[in-house]
Design a protein around this motif. Structure first.
Motif, PDB file in Angstrom:
ATOM      1  N   ALA A 329       0.845  -1.241   0.120  1.00 33.18           N
ATOM      2  CA  ALA A 329      -0.039  -0.013  -0.187  1.00 33.18           C
ATOM      3  C   ALA A 329       0.695   1.094  -0.073  1.00 33.18           C
ATOM      4  O   ALA A 329       0.669   2.385  -0.675  1.00 33.18           O
ATOM      5  CB  ALA A 329      -1.065  -0.176   1.400  1.00 33.18           C
ATOM      6  N   ARG A 333       0.948   3.789  -2.920  1.00 34.52           N
ATOM      7  CA  ARG A 333       0.656   5.579  -2.572  1.00 34.52           C
ATOM      8  C   ARG A 333       1.583   6.423  -2.953  1.00 34.52           C
ATOM      9  O   ARG A 333       1.305   7.244  -3.478  1.00 34.52           O
ATOM     10  CB  ARG A 333       0.597   5.537  -1.056  1.00 34.52           C
ATOM     11  CG  ARG A 333      -1.089   5.298  -0.572  1.00 34.52           C
ATOM     12  CD  ARG A 333      -1.031   6.210   0.790  1.00 34.52           C
ATOM     13  NE  ARG A 333      -0.156   5.639   1.737  1.00 34.52           N
ATOM     14  CZ  ARG A 333       0.079   4.889   2.560  1.00 34.52           C
ATOM     15  NH1 ARG A 333      -1.222   4.026   2.584  1.00 34.52           N
ATOM     16  NH2 ARG A 333       0.897   4.524   3.498  1.00 34.52           N
ATOM     17  N   ASN A 340      -2.857  -3.364 -10.025  1.00 35.87           N
ATOM     18  CA  ASN A 340      -4.417  -3.345 -10.060  1.00 35.87           C
ATOM     19  C   ASN A 340      -4.490  -4.552  -9.289  1.00 35.87           C
ATOM     20  O   ASN A 340      -4.575  -5.766  -9.822  1.00 35.87           O
ATOM     21  CB  ASN A 340      -4.720  -3.348 -11.439  1.00 35.87           C
ATOM     22  CG  ASN A 340      -6.311  -3.187 -11.643  1.00 35.87           C
ATOM     23  OD1 ASN A 340      -6.990  -3.349 -10.526  1.00 35.87           O
ATOM     24  ND2 ASN A 340      -6.936  -3.337 -12.597  1.00 35.87           N
ATOM     25  N   SER A 346     -11.705 -11.136  -2.790  1.00 36.67           N
ATOM     26  CA  SER A 346     -12.249  -9.936  -2.196  1.00 36.67           C
ATOM     27  C   SER A 346     -11.654  -9.832  -0.761  1.00 36.67           C
ATOM     28  O   SER A 346     -11.505  -8.491  -0.389  1.00 36.67           O
ATOM     29  CB  SER A 346     -13.833 -10.155  -2.113  1.00 36.67           C
ATOM     30  OG  SER A 346     -14.207 -11.337  -1.272  1.00 36.67           O
ATOM     31  N   GLN A 349      -8.398  -8.372  -1.352  1.00 32.09           N
ATOM     32  CA  GLN A 349      -8.798  -6.585  -1.833  1.00 32.09           C
ATOM     33  C   GLN A 349      -9.127  -5.887  -0.686  1.00 32.09           C
ATOM     34  O   GLN A 349      -8.669  -4.601  -0.605  1.00 32.09           O
ATOM     35  CB  GLN A 349     -10.011  -6.779  -2.900  1.00 32.09           C
ATOM     36  CG  GLN A 349      -9.453  -7.115  -4.226  1.00 32.09           C
ATOM     37  CD  GLN A 349     -10.477  -6.823  -4.991  1.00 32.09           C
ATOM     38  OE1 GLN A 349     -11.394  -5.935  -5.015  1.00 32.09           O
ATOM     39  NE2 GLN A 349     -10.548  -7.882  -5.982  1.00 32.09           N
ATOM     40  N   ARG A 350      -9.881  -6.390   0.291  1.00 30.75           N
ATOM     41  CA  ARG A 350     -10.439  -5.417   1.565  1.00 30.75           C
ATOM     42  C   ARG A 350      -9.212  -5.363   2.446  1.00 30.75           C
ATOM     43  O   ARG A 350      -9.097  -4.087   2.700  1.00 30.75           O
ATOM     44  CB  ARG A 350     -11.544  -6.405   2.184  1.00 30.75           C
ATOM     45  CG  ARG A 350     -12.750  -6.140   1.664  1.00 30.75           C
ATOM     46  CD  ARG A 350     -13.809  -6.542   2.782  1.00 30.75           C
ATOM     47  NE  ARG A 350     -13.559  -7.452   3.696  1.00 30.75           N
ATOM     48  CZ  ARG A 350     -13.823  -8.720   3.849  1.00 30.75           C
ATOM     49  NH1 ARG A 350     -14.712  -9.070   2.545  1.00 30.75           N
ATOM     50  NH2 ARG A 350     -13.420  -9.671   4.671  1.00 30.75           N
ATOM     51  N   ASN A 353      -7.002  -2.607   0.616  1.00 30.11           N
ATOM     52  CA  ASN A 353      -7.832  -1.186   0.644  1.00 30.11           C
ATOM     53  C   ASN A 353      -7.802  -0.599   1.865  1.00 30.11           C
ATOM     54  O   ASN A 353      -7.639   0.638   1.880  1.00 30.11           O
ATOM     55  CB  ASN A 353      -9.370  -1.559   0.021  1.00 30.11           C
ATOM     56  CG  ASN A 353      -9.645  -1.457  -1.253  1.00 30.11           C
ATOM     57  OD1 ASN A 353      -8.695  -0.892  -2.083  1.00 30.11           O
ATOM     58  ND2 ASN A 353     -10.689  -2.170  -1.824  1.00 30.11           N
ATOM     59  N   TYR A 354      -7.823  -1.429   2.905  1.00 29.98           N
ATOM     60  CA  TYR A 354      -7.952  -0.803   4.336  1.00 29.98           C
ATOM     61  C   TYR A 354      -6.413  -0.226   4.418  1.00 29.98           C
ATOM     62  O   TYR A 354      -6.535   1.148   5.053  1.00 29.98           O
ATOM     63  CB  TYR A 354      -8.007  -1.900   5.305  1.00 29.98           C
ATOM     64  CG  TYR A 354      -7.652  -1.214   6.784  1.00 29.98           C
ATOM     65  CD1 TYR A 354      -8.497  -0.519   7.508  1.00 29.98           C
ATOM     66  CD2 TYR A 354      -6.374  -1.667   7.354  1.00 29.98           C
ATOM     67  CE1 TYR A 354      -8.509  -0.200   8.438  1.00 29.98           C
ATOM     68  CE2 TYR A 354      -6.231  -1.002   8.642  1.00 29.98           C
ATOM     69  CZ  TYR A 354      -7.101  -0.306   9.515  1.00 29.98           C
ATOM     70  OH  TYR A 354      -6.843   0.188  10.446  1.00 29.98           O
ATOM     71  N   LEU A 356      -4.293   0.858   2.103  1.00 28.79           N
ATOM     72  CA  LEU A 356      -4.332   1.949   1.120  1.00 28.79           C
ATOM     73  C   LEU A 356      -5.066   3.263   1.573  1.00 28.79           C
ATOM     74  O   LEU A 356      -4.523   4.423   1.346  1.00 28.79           O
ATOM     75  CB  LEU A 356      -5.004   1.760  -0.164  1.00 28.79           C
ATOM     76  CG  LEU A 356      -4.086   1.002  -1.275  1.00 28.79           C
ATOM     77  CD1 LEU A 356      -4.999   0.419  -2.475  1.00 28.79           C
ATOM     78  CD2 LEU A 356      -2.902   1.750  -1.628  1.00 28.79           C
ATOM     79  N   HIS A 357      -6.303   2.940   2.313  1.00 31.38           N
ATOM     80  CA  HIS A 357      -6.714   4.346   2.650  1.00 31.38           C
ATOM     81  C   HIS A 357      -6.605   4.805   4.026  1.00 31.38           C
ATOM     82  O   HIS A 357      -6.870   6.080   4.436  1.00 31.38           O
ATOM     83  CB  HIS A 357      -8.440   4.070   2.317  1.00 31.38           C
ATOM     84  CG  HIS A 357      -8.638   3.769   0.981  1.00 31.38           C
ATOM     85  ND1 HIS A 357      -9.169   2.592   0.458  1.00 31.38           N
ATOM     86  CD2 HIS A 357      -8.739   4.736   0.058  1.00 31.38           C
ATOM     87  CE1 HIS A 357      -9.260   2.775  -0.765  1.00 31.38           C
ATOM     88  NE2 HIS A 357      -9.106   3.836  -1.119  1.00 31.38           N
ATOM     89  N   GLU A 358      -6.281   3.625   4.892  1.00 34.70           N
ATOM     90  CA  GLU A 358      -6.188   4.193   6.392  1.00 34.70           C
ATOM     91  C   GLU A 358      -4.800   4.708   6.771  1.00 34.70           C
ATOM     92  O   GLU A 358      -4.726   5.215   8.094  1.00 34.70           O
ATOM     93  CB  GLU A 358      -6.801   3.094   7.180  1.00 34.70           C
ATOM     94  CG  GLU A 358      -8.314   2.640   6.916  1.00 34.70           C
ATOM     95  CD  GLU A 358      -9.074   3.869   7.194  1.00 34.70           C
ATOM     96  OE1 GLU A 358      -8.868   4.538   8.173  1.00 34.70           O
ATOM     97  OE2 GLU A 358     -10.190   3.859   6.635  1.00 34.70           O
TER      98      GLU A 358
END
Lengths: 359, 502
Positions: A329, A333, A340, A346, A349-350, A353-354, A356-358
């Motif tokens: 991540a 970033r 990708n 899934s 991915q979760r 994503n966590y 990547l965003h958190e």
């Protein structure tokens, strides 16, 4: 006197002692409170003096490299009349200020410290027979950058008191002109992380003056804590000549030593060790595997990123999975990895994503 | 025959009391040495390093919350303003039935996130995770879970979600000193073996020699808790320390000072700490997870976990230490009413009996070294059995009065002996507290607290003994334990209350 009477007399003596003890405790509490109130008044008075007559000089010269600090003779006279406690309060205040400044401003504080003769108080503490006074003196001189000779410091290296040995090492590291880490040769007790934190602080304060070759200690020291300490210092100082010695530790049995070595290689970006790390990865315990993933993340080569993505896809261990996800991540970033993750399950991915965003 | 029994019993009770007192004297000496050593090693600027260092290990602060709507915002604010470079705050909403979660979500701009969660320790179902959308609160993680009927289950969920190697367990209603983390971390970073390195180990792979690392691993660190009941609090920060005005919290304040500064500091100096309080304790997560975290079935989950951690270290031949520091870092609201106080003490008594039964294999067992030969025997003889002996002693005196065999002069001398000694011990504890920090502004407040010691043997101590015996009896008859609610007054209102009273 019968046995019973003797017994009762002893009890009565204890009662009397307890009563007197309680009374003495109250008196000591009162004295302590009185001394605290007095110290508070002293501190207030000194704060006022510093604020009105010393700090303006400091603020005026802030950032000025060729600053010549002078303090009113009246202030010096006033300080000369102050007792030991007042002068100690003044030293503590200067040290507090010293924590928040660097470079030229630190130099100005140093000059004020010397000008007020406070260095003499600290030197006096080094002569004390009490170890904690020696520690205090060494700390004050180190923090205020007042150089002392190697000989004066080295005598404390043999002290029975670990705290004093530790303070002496820090002072030696700060002031020794030739080889600031020479004490590593003679360290016969384990270094604690606390000491290492102190060493880092000194390195930060004196970036230009402290340089050393850690390779020898990493290769030859018989003290494991010295080896670990040197690896951390080499990584922090980007001492590339230490890489060969650190590489030699990749085969040791000790997991903790090995994981520190892998971590240091990552910090030093020893890309040539990439294949070795990848090859040894499957046979390592989790902490070493995490360090390998960290180091590969630091290398940022095509091969290392491929390996990281593969590991993320195939990992089952929660710790490894999250560790590698956080590394990936960060790379995504920072736009160091274009990846990708849509083809991932899934759950993976979760997780990605966590991070990547958190974070 | 009866006279012989009376004589033996009298001798036994006297010996027991004398031994207790000798232990207190030893503790006072040890704790004084520990306090003075701490003072010398922790001058203000020595501890600054850890606050600014990139090497300082991360800490997860875990605070379970159950129906804390009244104070939750102030408390979370206080937790987020600690002076430490790397930490997170995990609030575990343990199925609150009030608006605790709603207040958190609204005030800290929380949104639900999909946090990767590994249930290393089994807990009641975790429902949701929240993080703030505001960068100012990025340290905050809120866990919403089903009620686990106790703090242990919620703490375990927090441990599972924590990301750092150390966790600090506290109660959400506690107010922490801003330097709590750096001060508690110091003993972990600074632990050294007492002996110089001697054992040499040849590492065959490289052919060179390394000295064996014989440092101890510090698995837990604690610090004194104090009563906040009459202090003034503003936005989660204590602005004025005061000893509690109400009777029960005031006695508890004295009891806590004695327990932490005399007892636990003394145990810490010989590495025999029996317990790190649930209100404030920093733990090594790796070891805590290895032993399964807190046990939700335990009535004294903090002692239980510390005991299991110690047993684990001993059984795996690891050197370990549990440390206490003498600086008060945590302020909590003590029970103000008798029913609440009774529930707390009955639970503690039942917890103690549970620990003694559960870990009975440790008692007087040489394999467990200090734990088996000092910590557990002390807990058994002077914590667990003390209330029983006190009641037996009282009954014995009543019997002597009834049969007219009492020597009143000697009896009063003995009572004066016990009374004055207990006053002396409390006064010394207050003195030790004053040596460390002088929280109370007025000398009269300190002397007032000292004078409380004169009333303690008549009012507070009998209550403690009564509730302990009640707890033991409930344990024997396996009665269901009522946890109940603490009925907090809340800090937000405290300042205004005090001002109104003035």
């Amino acid at each position: 006197m019968t046995v019973d009477q003797t017994f009762i007399a002893v009890i009565q003596a204890i009662v009397a002692t307890s009563f007197i003890g309680t009374f003495v405790a109250y008196v000591v509490i009162m004295v302590l409170r009185f001394r605290t109130a007095k110290a508070k008044r002293r501190q207030d008075k000194l704060d006022q003096l510093i604020e009105d007559r010393i700090l303006p000089q400091f603020i005026q010269e802030m950032g000025n490299e060729s600053a010549h600090v002078s303090i009113d003779q009246a202030v010096l006279d006033e300080l000369a009349l102050m007792d030991k406690r007042n002068r100690q309060t003044l030293i503590d205040t200067l040290i507090r200020l010293r924590w928040h400044v660097a470079g030229t401003n630190a130099l100005i504080l140093h000059r004020i410290y010397v000008l007020l003769g406070l260095n003499l108080d600290s030197l006096q503490k080094m002569k004390s027979r009490k170890w904690y006074r020696n520690v205090q003196g060494l700390h004050e001189l180190t923090l205020m950058d007042y150089a002392i000779s190697d000989i004066d410091i080295l005598r404390f290296n043999l002290s029975e008191e670990s705290e004093l040995r530790s303070a002496a090492r820090s002072a030696f590291m700060r002031f020794s002109k030739n080889e600031p880490f020479r004490f590593f040769d003679e360290v016969r007790d384990p270094l604690s992380i606390w000491e290492l934190i102190g060493f880092f602080r000194i390195l930060e304060q004196s970036r230009d003056t402290v340089k050393s070759n850690f390779a020898n200690w990493i290769r030859y020291s018989r003290n494991k804590t010295v080896v670990i300490c040197c690896m951390k210092l080499a990584a922090h100082e980007q001492s590339l000549e230490a890489i060969d010695s650190i590489e030699g530790l990749l085969n040791v049995n000790d997991h903790s030593l090995r994981s520190h070595a892998i971590n240091a290689l990552g910090h030093l970006r020893a890309v040539h060790t990439q294949e070795t790390l990848i090859k040894m990865y499957p046979n390592q315990p989790v902490d070493c595997q995490c360090e390998i993933l960290f180091s590969l993340g630091m290398f940022r080569t095509t091969r290392s990123m491929e390996f990281l993505t593969e590991q993320f896809q195939s990992a089952f261990d929660f710790e490894i999975e999250n560790h590698v996800a956080a590394i990936l991540a960060r790379l995504v970033r920072n736009k160091q990895l274009a990846w990708n993750p849509l083809h991932l399950p899934s759950r993976k991915q979760r997780i990605l994503n966590y991070y990547l965003h958190e974070q | 025959m009866i006279q012989d029994i009376i004589d033996v019993f009298q001798l036994f009770i006297f010996s027991y009391s004398s031994l207790t007192m000798v232990i207190y004297v030893i503790m006072a000496v040890l704790s004084y040495k520990g306090i003075m050593l701490y003072r010398r090693k922790n001058r203000e600027h020595y501890t600054q390093n850890v606050i600014s260092s990139p090497l300082s290990p991360g800490i997860s602060v875990i605070a379970p919350a159950y129906n804390e709507g009244l104070t939750i915002i102030d408390n979370v604010y206080a937790l987020m303003h600690l002076n430490y470079p790397l930490y997170e705050v995990i609030i575990v909403n343990d199925g609150s039935t009030d608006d605790t979660l709603e207040k958190l979500v609204e005030h800290f701009e929380l949104k639900e996130v999909d946090l990767p969660y590994n249930e290393k320790i089994k807990t009641k179902a975790v429902k949701r995770f929240f993080r703030s959308t505001n960068r100012a609160y990025e340290k905050l993680l809120v866990i919403d879970k089903e009620n686990g009927k106790g703090k242990a289950d919620a703490s375990n969920a927090g441990i599972n979600a924590s990301k750092f190697d150390y966790f600090l367990c506290t109660d959400v209603d506690c107010i922490l000193h801003e330097d709590t983390l750096s001060r508690l971390m110091r003993p972990i970073l600074d632990e050294k073996s007492r002996s110089r390195l001697k054992d040499i180990q040849v590492i065959p792979d490289t052919g060179y020699i390394h000295v064996e690392n014989n440092q101890r691993r510090v698995i837990a660190v604690g610090a004194p808790l104090r009563m906040i009941n009459s202090s003034e609090v503003d936005n989660g920060v204590i602005t004025r320390f005061k000893p509690p005005h109400k009777v029960l919290p005031r006695f508890q304040e004295l009891e806590y000072i004695r327990a932490y500064l005399l007892s636990k500091m003394a145990w810490s100096s010989i590495n025999c700490v029996p317990n790190v309080s649930g209100g404030l304790g920093l733990f090594d997560k790796h070891i805590a997870v290895k032993v399964g975290g807190y046990d939700p079935r335990s009535f004294a989950e903090d002692i239980d976990m510390v005991t299991r951690m110690s047993v684990y270290m001993i059984q795996n031949n690891h050197k370990y230490a549990i440390r206490y520091i003498p600086v008060s870092l945590c302020w909590t609201e003590g029970p103000q009413t008798l029913p609440v106080f009774s529930r707390q003490r009955v639970r503690w008594a039942r917890g103690l009996i549970q620990i003694m039964l559960l870990h009975r294999h440790v008692l007087f067992n040489f394999k467990f070294k200090r734990l088996g030969l000092i910590v557990f025997p002390y807990n058994f003889l002077f914590e667990f059995l003390a209330p029983i002996f006190e009641v037996l002693g009282l009954l014995f005196y009543i019997y002597l009065i009834v049969i007219g065999a009492i020597n009143w002069e000697n009896t009063f001398t003995l009572l004066a002996f016990l009374y004055m000694f207990s006053v002396l011990v409390s006064s010394i504890a207050v003195l030790w507290d004053q040596l460390i920090e002088r929280h109370y502004r007025k000398t009269s407040e300190v002397i007032g607290l000292c004078l409380t010691a004169f009333a303690e043997p008549f009012i507070y101590h009998p209550l403690i003994v009564f509730f302990s015996i009640k707890g033991y009896i409930q344990s024997m008859f396996r009665q269901k334990l009522v946890w109940g609610n603490m009925q907090r007054k809340g800090f937000a209102s405290q300042k205004s209350t005090v001002k109104n009273q003035a």
